[in-house]
Enzyme design. Structure first.
Site, PDB file in Angstrom:
ATOM      1  N   CYS A 101      -0.535 -55.579  25.135  1.00 47.87           N
ATOM      2  CA  CYS A 101      -1.103 -54.508  24.311  1.00 47.87           C
ATOM      3  C   CYS A 101      -0.258 -54.326  23.067  1.00 47.87           C
ATOM      4  O   CYS A 101       0.977 -54.308  23.152  1.00 47.87           O
ATOM      5  CB  CYS A 101      -1.156 -53.216  25.120  1.00 47.87           C
ATOM      6  SG  CYS A 101      -1.904 -51.832  24.249  1.00 47.87           S
ATOM      7  N   HIS A 143     -10.022 -52.961  29.079  1.00 46.72           N
ATOM      8  CA  HIS A 143      -8.713 -52.590  28.536  1.00 46.72           C
ATOM      9  C   HIS A 143      -8.884 -51.559  27.410  1.00 46.72           C
ATOM     10  O   HIS A 143      -8.211 -50.529  27.392  1.00 46.72           O
ATOM     11  CB  HIS A 143      -8.014 -53.853  28.017  1.00 46.72           C
ATOM     12  CG  HIS A 143      -6.706 -53.613  27.347  1.00 46.72           C
ATOM     13  ND1 HIS A 143      -5.513 -53.980  27.910  1.00 46.72           N
ATOM     14  CD2 HIS A 143      -6.394 -53.061  26.146  1.00 46.72           C
ATOM     15  CE1 HIS A 143      -4.521 -53.656  27.093  1.00 46.72           C
ATOM     16  NE2 HIS A 143      -5.044 -53.095  26.011  1.00 46.72           N
ATOM     17  N   GLU A 144      -9.803 -51.844  26.487  1.00 48.86           N
ATOM     18  CA  GLU A 144     -10.013 -50.940  25.353  1.00 48.86           C
ATOM     19  C   GLU A 144     -10.651 -49.621  25.792  1.00 48.86           C
ATOM     20  O   GLU A 144     -10.298 -48.555  25.282  1.00 48.86           O
ATOM     21  CB  GLU A 144     -10.846 -51.619  24.258  1.00 48.86           C
ATOM     22  CG  GLU A 144     -10.241 -52.887  23.692  1.00 48.86           C
ATOM     23  CD  GLU A 144      -8.793 -52.758  23.210  1.00 48.86           C
ATOM     24  OE1 GLU A 144      -8.355 -51.654  22.839  1.00 48.86           O
ATOM     25  OE2 GLU A 144      -8.089 -53.784  23.202  1.00 48.86           O
ATOM     26  N   HIS A 147      -8.088 -47.288  26.886  1.00 52.46           N
ATOM     27  CA  HIS A 147      -7.419 -46.601  25.769  1.00 52.46           C
ATOM     28  C   HIS A 147      -8.155 -45.316  25.392  1.00 52.46           C
ATOM     29  O   HIS A 147      -7.523 -44.319  25.047  1.00 52.46           O
ATOM     30  CB  HIS A 147      -7.344 -47.507  24.533  1.00 52.46           C
ATOM     31  CG  HIS A 147      -6.151 -48.395  24.498  1.00 52.46           C
ATOM     32  ND1 HIS A 147      -4.852 -47.934  24.526  1.00 52.46           N
ATOM     33  CD2 HIS A 147      -6.059 -49.743  24.431  1.00 52.46           C
ATOM     34  CE1 HIS A 147      -4.020 -48.951  24.475  1.00 52.46           C
ATOM     35  NE2 HIS A 147      -4.725 -50.064  24.434  1.00 52.46           N
TER      36      HIS A 147
END
Length: 177
Positions: A101, A143-144, A147
């Site tokens: 990341c 993953h995003e 966030h």
């Protein structure tokens, strides 16, 4: 030329906060944010980047998969803005694979993620899309999306033995083990 935004680093409170939905997709500020996210991802060899990573609390991220030093096996995908994204469903298979990341420099990990997901998001032009994503692209999306919910990839790792330094990661992938 606009100055490149600073990438928020682990410890920054925005990375641990839930991002706000984008209400006006055609707002000029959102368009500029998308452009900024794309140029930041490209400049940093990222395969994805979320708005909170450049200190903007919006439910918006870019998926921009391409082979690079960081991800040599990544498929190529044109940078795509995904606004107010969500997972509609997922397959049963969970696969552990490498993640890093831009907001957590110097660390890599083997992260368990769904191999296949069905997603929905709004495009920059306001079109709602539904797609089935698999493998590396599905991994980037998950993953995003994390966030946007204040979650970092290191939070998804249950076994701390699955955390590595960047140097250890490069040694592993270069040796082919």
């Amino acid at each position: 030329m606009k100055k490149q935004p600073t990438i928020a680093q682990i410890g920054s409170s925005i990375l641990r906060s839930k991002a706000q939905p984008v209400k006006n997709i055609i707002d000029r500020n959102i368009s500029e944010l998308i452009d900024s996210l794309i140029t930041t991802a490209i400049a940093n060899q990222g395969v994805g980047i979320a708005a909170p990573q450049i200190s903007q609390s919006y439910r918006l991220f870019i998926v921009a998969s391409h082979p690079s030093d960081r991800y040599p096996q990544a498929p190529t995908m044109k940078p795509t803005a995904m606004i107010n994204p969500k997972i509609l469903s997922h397959g049963e298979a969970i696969v552990k694979d490498w993640e890093g990341c831009l907001s957590v420099p110097g660390i890599r990990g083997l992260v368990p993620r769904y191999r296949q997901i069905e997603v929905e998001y709004t495009t920059q032009s306001g079109e709602v899309k539904q797609k089935v994503l698999t493998d590396f692209i599905a991994r980037i999306f998950q993953h995003e999306l994390d966030h946007l919910n204040g979650i970092l990839f290191i939070d998804q790792i249950k076994n701390k033995a699955d955390l590595y330094t960047e140097a250890e990661y490069r040694q592993i992938i270069n040796s082919g083990t």
